[in-house]
Each structure stands twice: as C-alpha cells, then as structure tokens.
Design a protein around this motif. Sequence first.
Motif, mmCIF file in Angstrom:
data_model
loop_
_atom_site.group_PDB
_atom_site.id
_atom_site.type_symbol
_atom_site.label_atom_id
_atom_site.label_comp_id
_atom_site.label_asym_id
_atom_site.label_seq_id
_atom_site.Cartn_x
_atom_site.Cartn_y
_atom_site.Cartn_z
ATOM 1 N N THR A 31 1.229 -1.648 0.233
ATOM 2 C CA THR A 31 -0.089 -0.130 0.127
ATOM 3 C C THR A 31 1.242 1.156 0.071
ATOM 4 O O THR A 31 2.200 1.139 0.367
ATOM 5 N N PHE A 32 0.768 2.347 -0.277
ATOM 6 C CA PHE A 32 0.631 3.528 -0.312
ATOM 7 C C PHE A 32 1.229 3.982 0.800
ATOM 8 O O PHE A 32 -0.182 3.871 1.438
ATOM 9 N N SER A 33 2.456 4.566 1.264
ATOM 10 C CA SER A 33 2.469 4.757 3.169
ATOM 11 C C SER A 33 2.292 6.456 2.719
ATOM 12 O O SER A 33 2.612 7.381 1.501
ATOM 13 N N GLU A 34 2.592 7.332 3.834
ATOM 14 C CA GLU A 34 2.314 8.576 3.722
ATOM 15 C C GLU A 34 3.009 9.278 3.299
ATOM 16 O O GLU A 34 3.542 10.373 3.017
ATOM 17 N N ASP A 35 5.078 8.635 3.524
ATOM 18 C CA ASP A 35 5.745 9.485 2.999
ATOM 19 C C ASP A 35 5.896 9.277 1.449
ATOM 20 O O ASP A 35 5.834 9.943 0.376
ATOM 21 N N ASP A 36 4.579 7.951 0.607
ATOM 22 C CA ASP A 36 5.333 7.695 -0.776
ATOM 23 C C ASP A 36 3.893 8.957 -1.152
ATOM 24 O O ASP A 36 4.563 9.346 -2.511
ATOM 25 N N LEU A 37 2.751 9.471 -0.121
ATOM 26 C CA LEU A 37 2.155 10.176 -1.020
ATOM 27 C C LEU A 37 3.017 11.329 -0.522
ATOM 28 O O LEU A 37 2.379 12.431 -1.676
ATOM 29 N N ASP A 38 3.375 12.231 -0.061
ATOM 30 C CA ASP A 38 4.279 12.988 0.918
ATOM 31 C C ASP A 38 4.841 13.550 -0.714
ATOM 32 O O ASP A 38 5.303 14.869 -1.694
ATOM 33 N N ARG A 39 5.880 12.422 -1.611
ATOM 34 C CA ARG A 39 6.479 13.001 -2.384
ATOM 35 C C ARG A 39 5.815 13.062 -3.748
ATOM 36 O O ARG A 39 6.623 14.286 -4.602
ATOM 37 N N ASP A 40 4.559 13.221 -3.650
ATOM 38 C CA ASP A 40 4.013 13.739 -5.323
ATOM 39 C C ASP A 40 3.917 14.725 -5.353
ATOM 40 O O ASP A 40 3.140 15.702 -6.399
ATOM 41 N N LYS A 41 3.760 15.503 -4.496
ATOM 42 C CA LYS A 41 3.161 17.420 -3.664
ATOM 43 C C LYS A 41 4.708 17.922 -4.882
ATOM 44 O O LYS A 41 3.564 19.279 -5.247
ATOM 45 N N ASN A 42 5.145 17.689 -5.125
ATOM 46 C CA ASN A 42 6.276 18.048 -6.156
ATOM 47 C C ASN A 42 6.171 17.731 -7.537
ATOM 48 O O ASN A 42 7.229 18.678 -8.212
ATOM 49 N N ASP A 43 5.561 16.902 -8.162
ATOM 50 C CA ASP A 43 6.173 16.576 -9.079
ATOM 51 C C ASP A 43 4.591 16.921 -10.777
ATOM 52 O O ASP A 43 3.602 17.157 -9.178
ATOM 53 N N ILE A 44 4.536 16.955 -11.304
ATOM 54 C CA ILE A 44 3.589 16.724 -12.717
ATOM 55 C C ILE A 44 2.543 15.455 -12.341
ATOM 56 O O ILE A 44 3.375 13.912 -12.772
ATOM 57 N N LEU A 45 1.381 15.565 -12.231
ATOM 58 C CA LEU A 45 0.948 14.272 -12.127
ATOM 59 C C LEU A 45 -0.638 14.358 -13.431
ATOM 60 O O LEU A 45 -1.005 15.232 -13.802
ATOM 61 N N LEU A 46 0.082 13.079 -14.033
ATOM 62 C CA LEU A 46 -1.034 12.926 -15.119
ATOM 63 C C LEU A 46 -2.645 12.332 -15.204
ATOM 64 O O LEU A 46 -1.863 11.419 -14.938
ATOM 65 N N ALA A 47 -3.181 12.605 -15.918
ATOM 66 C CA ALA A 47 -3.656 11.392 -16.259
ATOM 67 C C ALA A 47 -5.078 11.096 -17.607
ATOM 68 O O ALA A 47 -4.868 11.979 -18.183
ATOM 69 N N ALA A 48 -5.171 10.239 -17.667
ATOM 70 C CA ALA A 48 -6.203 9.948 -18.829
ATOM 71 C C ALA A 48 -7.266 9.611 -18.096
ATOM 72 O O ALA A 48 -7.814 8.582 -17.342
ATOM 73 N N TYR A 49 -8.648 10.011 -18.242
ATOM 74 C CA TYR A 49 -9.780 9.624 -18.499
ATOM 75 C C TYR A 49 -10.762 9.200 -19.215
ATOM 76 O O TYR A 49 -11.095 9.847 -19.982
ATOM 77 N N PHE A 50 -11.886 8.444 -18.698
ATOM 78 C CA PHE A 50 -13.267 7.922 -19.860
ATOM 79 C C PHE A 50 -13.891 8.816 -19.603
ATOM 80 O O PHE A 50 -14.597 9.678 -19.416
ATOM 81 N N PRO A 51 -14.321 9.567 -21.324
ATOM 82 C CA PRO A 51 -14.728 10.833 -21.171
ATOM 83 C C PRO A 51 -16.180 10.616 -20.482
ATOM 84 O O PRO A 51 -16.989 11.990 -20.001
#
Length: 145
Positions: A31-51
């Motif tokens: 599972t993701f830990s708080e430390d894992d998720l905290d790493r995301d805050k300075n990143d570029i998060l990209l996603a594809a959505y089902f329209p």
Amino acid sequence: MDFKVIGYMSSGYDQMVALRTKILRKPLGLTFSEDDLDRDKNDILLAAYFPESEQMVGCCILTPLSSITVQLRQMAVDDFYQGKGLGSELLQFAEKTASERGFEYLYLHARKVAVDFYKHHGYTIESDQFAEVGIPHYEMIKRLI
C-alpha cells in the motif's frame, strides 16, 4: 481519451492514488505510505479519463530530477484500455507535457517486461538489469528536444 494534468490532493488525485494502488501496489501486497504520497506534491501528475464518466483509467507522474531531466514514474493503465493503446497515448502526453515545460530528457525505470514497449517509443537502455521490489528493471532514457 481525455488527458489532463491534475493537481496534488485534488479529487483527481484521489482517483490516481486508487488506480495506482489497484494496478501497481495491490498485486504486490503493498500500500502507499504517507511518505510515498508526500513525494507527489512537487511532481507533475498526469491522468487519462474515460470521457463519458470522468472515470480515471490511466495515470503517470513526472518527477523533475534536474532543470533538463524529468523522470516518468508509476505509470498505471487499466488492462482494458491498455489493450486499446492507452499506454502509448499516455506516454506521448507525458512526453509532450515534459517537452512543453522545457525538459530535454525523460528518464524511467522500466520493468523488464515493458522494455520492448519503451524501445518501440524511442527509449534506450542506460544500465544493466537491477531489481526493484524484487522485480527486474532497467534504466531507460529518451531525448525529447
């Protein structure tokens, strides 16, 4: 497919964490830990959505390593949409986003089973095989500009 750059801790981010957990972590019993998720805050998060439903079916993260190099990490695509080519489309969107933000190189850790996929998209192997979470990986890189 609808591609977006999503924000850290947005509703889209919650969907991203759920998708990453389902595809990348759950099969390994992790599972993701708080430390894992905290790493995301300075990143570029990209996603594809089902329209039709705004349901996220693919995501990845760009992590800046230097002023010219960015890392693609934790690319996760629903199996059904991977079979329809979403992985390639999401990778192209990540490359376009990185290039537009001035990065020259995109670097990644590719699972051994995905090396041919990345080679097909212009990446080259930069290191010998190594193990990450017990899974064989290679370091790969592509010049974007």
